[in-house]
Design a protein around this motif. Structure first.
Motif, mmCIF file in Angstrom:
data_model
loop_
_atom_site.group_PDB
_atom_site.id
_atom_site.type_symbol
_atom_site.label_atom_id
_atom_site.label_comp_id
_atom_site.label_asym_id
_atom_site.label_seq_id
_atom_site.Cartn_x
_atom_site.Cartn_y
_atom_site.Cartn_z
ATOM 1 N N GLN A 80 0.856 -1.186 0.000
ATOM 2 C CA GLN A 80 0.000 0.000 0.000
ATOM 3 C C GLN A 80 0.888 1.231 0.000
ATOM 4 O O GLN A 80 1.739 1.406 0.869
ATOM 5 C CB GLN A 80 -0.903 0.010 1.236
ATOM 6 C CG GLN A 80 -1.830 1.227 1.280
ATOM 7 C CD GLN A 80 -2.875 1.092 2.367
ATOM 8 O OE1 GLN A 80 -3.155 0.004 2.822
ATOM 9 N NE2 GLN A 80 -3.422 2.209 2.782
ATOM 10 N N HIS A 81 0.728 2.098 -0.988
ATOM 11 C CA HIS A 81 1.536 3.295 -1.093
ATOM 12 C C HIS A 81 1.101 4.313 -0.042
ATOM 13 O O HIS A 81 -0.041 4.348 0.401
ATOM 14 C CB HIS A 81 1.401 3.896 -2.495
ATOM 15 C CG HIS A 81 1.848 2.960 -3.577
ATOM 16 N ND1 HIS A 81 3.176 2.697 -3.824
ATOM 17 C CD2 HIS A 81 1.144 2.205 -4.452
ATOM 18 C CE1 HIS A 81 3.278 1.848 -4.819
ATOM 19 N NE2 HIS A 81 2.062 1.527 -5.219
ATOM 20 N N TYR A 84 -1.928 6.479 -0.725
ATOM 21 C CA TYR A 84 -3.248 5.864 -0.739
ATOM 22 C C TYR A 84 -3.917 6.101 0.610
ATOM 23 O O TYR A 84 -3.319 5.875 1.646
ATOM 24 C CB TYR A 84 -3.144 4.353 -0.984
ATOM 25 C CG TYR A 84 -3.139 3.952 -2.444
ATOM 26 C CD1 TYR A 84 -2.724 4.840 -3.427
ATOM 27 C CD2 TYR A 84 -3.545 2.687 -2.828
ATOM 28 C CE1 TYR A 84 -2.714 4.468 -4.757
ATOM 29 C CE2 TYR A 84 -3.534 2.304 -4.165
ATOM 30 C CZ TYR A 84 -3.113 3.200 -5.120
ATOM 31 O OH TYR A 84 -3.107 2.829 -6.427
ATOM 32 N N THR A 131 -0.929 9.318 -6.417
ATOM 33 C CA THR A 131 -1.952 8.553 -7.129
ATOM 34 C C THR A 131 -3.347 9.034 -6.750
ATOM 35 O O THR A 131 -3.681 9.121 -5.558
ATOM 36 C CB THR A 131 -1.836 7.052 -6.809
ATOM 37 O OG1 THR A 131 -0.555 6.583 -7.228
ATOM 38 C CG2 THR A 131 -2.922 6.254 -7.522
ATOM 39 N N LYS A 133 -6.906 7.873 -6.738
ATOM 40 C CA LYS A 133 -7.597 6.588 -6.810
ATOM 41 C C LYS A 133 -9.045 6.811 -7.234
ATOM 42 O O LYS A 133 -9.865 7.292 -6.459
ATOM 43 C CB LYS A 133 -7.525 5.885 -5.455
ATOM 44 C CG LYS A 133 -7.872 4.405 -5.513
ATOM 45 C CD LYS A 133 -7.570 3.751 -4.173
ATOM 46 C CE LYS A 133 -7.810 2.254 -4.215
ATOM 47 N NZ LYS A 133 -6.871 1.575 -5.126
ATOM 48 N N GLU A 135 -12.106 5.174 -7.760
ATOM 49 C CA GLU A 135 -12.805 3.921 -7.452
ATOM 50 C C GLU A 135 -14.262 4.223 -7.118
ATOM 51 O O GLU A 135 -14.577 4.733 -6.041
ATOM 52 C CB GLU A 135 -12.125 3.217 -6.273
ATOM 53 C CG GLU A 135 -12.764 1.870 -5.928
ATOM 54 C CD GLU A 135 -11.988 1.145 -4.828
ATOM 55 O OE1 GLU A 135 -12.647 0.571 -3.938
ATOM 56 O OE2 GLU A 135 -10.741 1.175 -4.866
ATOM 57 N N TYR A 142 -12.601 1.460 -11.618
ATOM 58 C CA TYR A 142 -11.458 1.118 -10.760
ATOM 59 C C TYR A 142 -10.173 1.494 -11.503
ATOM 60 O O TYR A 142 -9.599 0.673 -12.228
ATOM 61 C CB TYR A 142 -11.438 -0.378 -10.427
ATOM 62 C CG TYR A 142 -12.678 -0.871 -9.715
ATOM 63 C CD1 TYR A 142 -12.790 -0.811 -8.332
ATOM 64 C CD2 TYR A 142 -13.747 -1.399 -10.443
ATOM 65 C CE1 TYR A 142 -13.934 -1.262 -7.689
ATOM 66 C CE2 TYR A 142 -14.886 -1.849 -9.806
ATOM 67 C CZ TYR A 142 -14.976 -1.782 -8.427
ATOM 68 O OH TYR A 142 -16.111 -2.232 -7.788
ATOM 69 N N TYR A 143 -9.734 2.735 -11.320
ATOM 70 C CA TYR A 143 -8.537 3.201 -12.013
ATOM 71 C C TYR A 143 -7.642 3.972 -11.043
ATOM 72 O O TYR A 143 -8.132 4.669 -10.140
ATOM 73 C CB TYR A 143 -8.904 4.117 -13.195
ATOM 74 C CG TYR A 143 -9.863 3.512 -14.176
ATOM 75 C CD1 TYR A 143 -9.463 2.476 -15.019
ATOM 76 C CD2 TYR A 143 -11.184 3.949 -14.260
ATOM 77 C CE1 TYR A 143 -10.344 1.898 -15.922
ATOM 78 C CE2 TYR A 143 -12.075 3.380 -15.161
ATOM 79 C CZ TYR A 143 -11.647 2.354 -15.984
ATOM 80 O OH TYR A 143 -12.530 1.784 -16.872
ATOM 81 N N ASP A 144 -6.344 3.862 -11.255
ATOM 82 C CA ASP A 144 -5.352 4.627 -10.494
ATOM 83 C C ASP A 144 -4.698 5.602 -11.458
ATOM 84 O O ASP A 144 -3.961 5.192 -12.367
ATOM 85 C CB ASP A 144 -4.290 3.715 -9.870
ATOM 86 C CG ASP A 144 -4.863 2.875 -8.739
ATOM 87 O OD1 ASP A 144 -4.236 1.871 -8.382
ATOM 88 O OD2 ASP A 144 -5.933 3.224 -8.221
ATOM 89 N N GLU A 146 -2.190 8.831 -12.173
ATOM 90 C CA GLU A 146 -1.017 9.509 -11.601
ATOM 91 C C GLU A 146 -1.158 11.019 -11.790
ATOM 92 O O GLU A 146 -1.486 11.496 -12.879
ATOM 93 C CB GLU A 146 0.265 9.024 -12.269
ATOM 94 C CG GLU A 146 1.522 9.662 -11.677
ATOM 95 C CD GLU A 146 2.790 9.126 -12.308
ATOM 96 O OE1 GLU A 146 3.873 9.675 -12.017
ATOM 97 O OE2 GLU A 146 2.699 8.182 -13.107
ATOM 98 N N PHE A 164 -4.113 8.167 -16.618
ATOM 99 C CA PHE A 164 -3.673 6.775 -16.595
ATOM 100 C C PHE A 164 -3.720 6.239 -18.025
ATOM 101 O O PHE A 164 -4.469 6.743 -18.872
ATOM 102 C CB PHE A 164 -4.542 5.917 -15.662
ATOM 103 C CG PHE A 164 -5.966 5.752 -16.100
ATOM 104 C CD1 PHE A 164 -6.361 4.687 -16.913
ATOM 105 C CD2 PHE A 164 -6.938 6.669 -15.696
ATOM 106 C CE1 PHE A 164 -7.675 4.545 -17.315
ATOM 107 C CE2 PHE A 164 -8.258 6.532 -16.104
ATOM 108 C CZ PHE A 164 -8.629 5.471 -16.915
#
Length: 242
Positions: A80-81, A84, A131, A133, A135, A142-144, A146, A164
């Motif tokens: 987990q970054h 996040y 990131t 998120k 979601e 569901y995309y991350d 940057e 992304f």
């Protein structure tokens, strides 16, 4: 004469007995010596073995070494970054629907929308390289993305540009937020979405649903006009208040 013969016979007997005894003693001694020699030989053979055993036990016992543990699977070991959040950034919320509908500020043409609670603190903290998120299960999103750039004006409005890549295509998201308002334009492989609301609650809908029933204006010649080479003169657009 007879007496002398008897004495000689006795002496001979005594000599014979002495000779026998001496012979027996020599044999016994020889047997003893042989036995000692055998014992000594056996001892000489066994001594190195005993010494070897003692020498082996003189060394300290080496600790057992364990095989290194197998590396964890990259799939199981999810990392987990730091950027996040602990909870989703966008969470479907009945409270958000009640608050926004009660505000009287919702668009009249909303359709197929979802009402969300926003993690305002996390969004305003995002910087380049972090990131975003995206979601939203309601839209199967569901995309991350940057964060590519950010900009904050003197009024406290922060604009975040993120993107992304998927299937050799790049999809952009632009989000503007402050303590009291949020607006976003989200481009995905399956549609373009709009998001708007206050600093805590927002609605999201597919952009195509926001223009349902609307008849787009035609600017320029139609296909039929182009085919015969004629042009349609453009009517000036009147702007109210001018």
């Amino acid at each position: 004469m007879k007496k002398a013969l008897m004495i000689l016979t006795g002496l001979a007997a005594v000599a014979a007995i002495a000779f026998w005894l001496n012979s027996t003693g020599s044999d016994t001694q020889a047997s003893k010596d042989e036995t000692k020699a055998q014992v000594s030989a056996v001892a000489q053979v066994e001594v190195p073995h005993k010494h070897l055993v003692a020498h082996q036990h003189a060394h300290p016992v080496q600790p057992k070494t364990h095989s290194p543990a197998a590396p964890k699977s990259n799939i199981a070991a999810a990392v987990q970054h730091d950027d996040y959040p602990a909870d989703p950034v966008f969470t479907q919320s009945e409270t958000a629907e009640k608050v926004l509908k009660a505000s009287g500020k919702l668009r009249e043409n909303l359709r197929g929308e979802v009402y969300l609670e926003i993690d305002n603190k996390h969004l305003t903290s995002l910087e380049v390289g972090d990131t975003l998120k995206l979601e939203v299960p309601f839209f199967d999103m569901y995309y991350d993305a940057e964060v590519a750039s950010t900009d904050q004006d003197s009024h406290g409005n922060k604009t975040i540009n993120a993107s992304f890549a998927l299937n050799d295509e790049t999809y952009n998201t632009t989000l503007t937020i402050n303590d009291h308002a949020i607006y976003a334009h989200i481009n995905t492989p399956y549609g373009i979405y709009s998001l708007a609301g206050d600093g805590q609650y927002a609605w999201m809908a597919e952009s195509s649903d926001l223009v349902h029933g609307a008849i787009p204006d035609q600017i320029g010649p139609t296909a039929d006009d182009i085919s015969d080479g004629t042009e349609i003169p453009q009517k000036p657009i009147d702007i109210a208040g001018k």
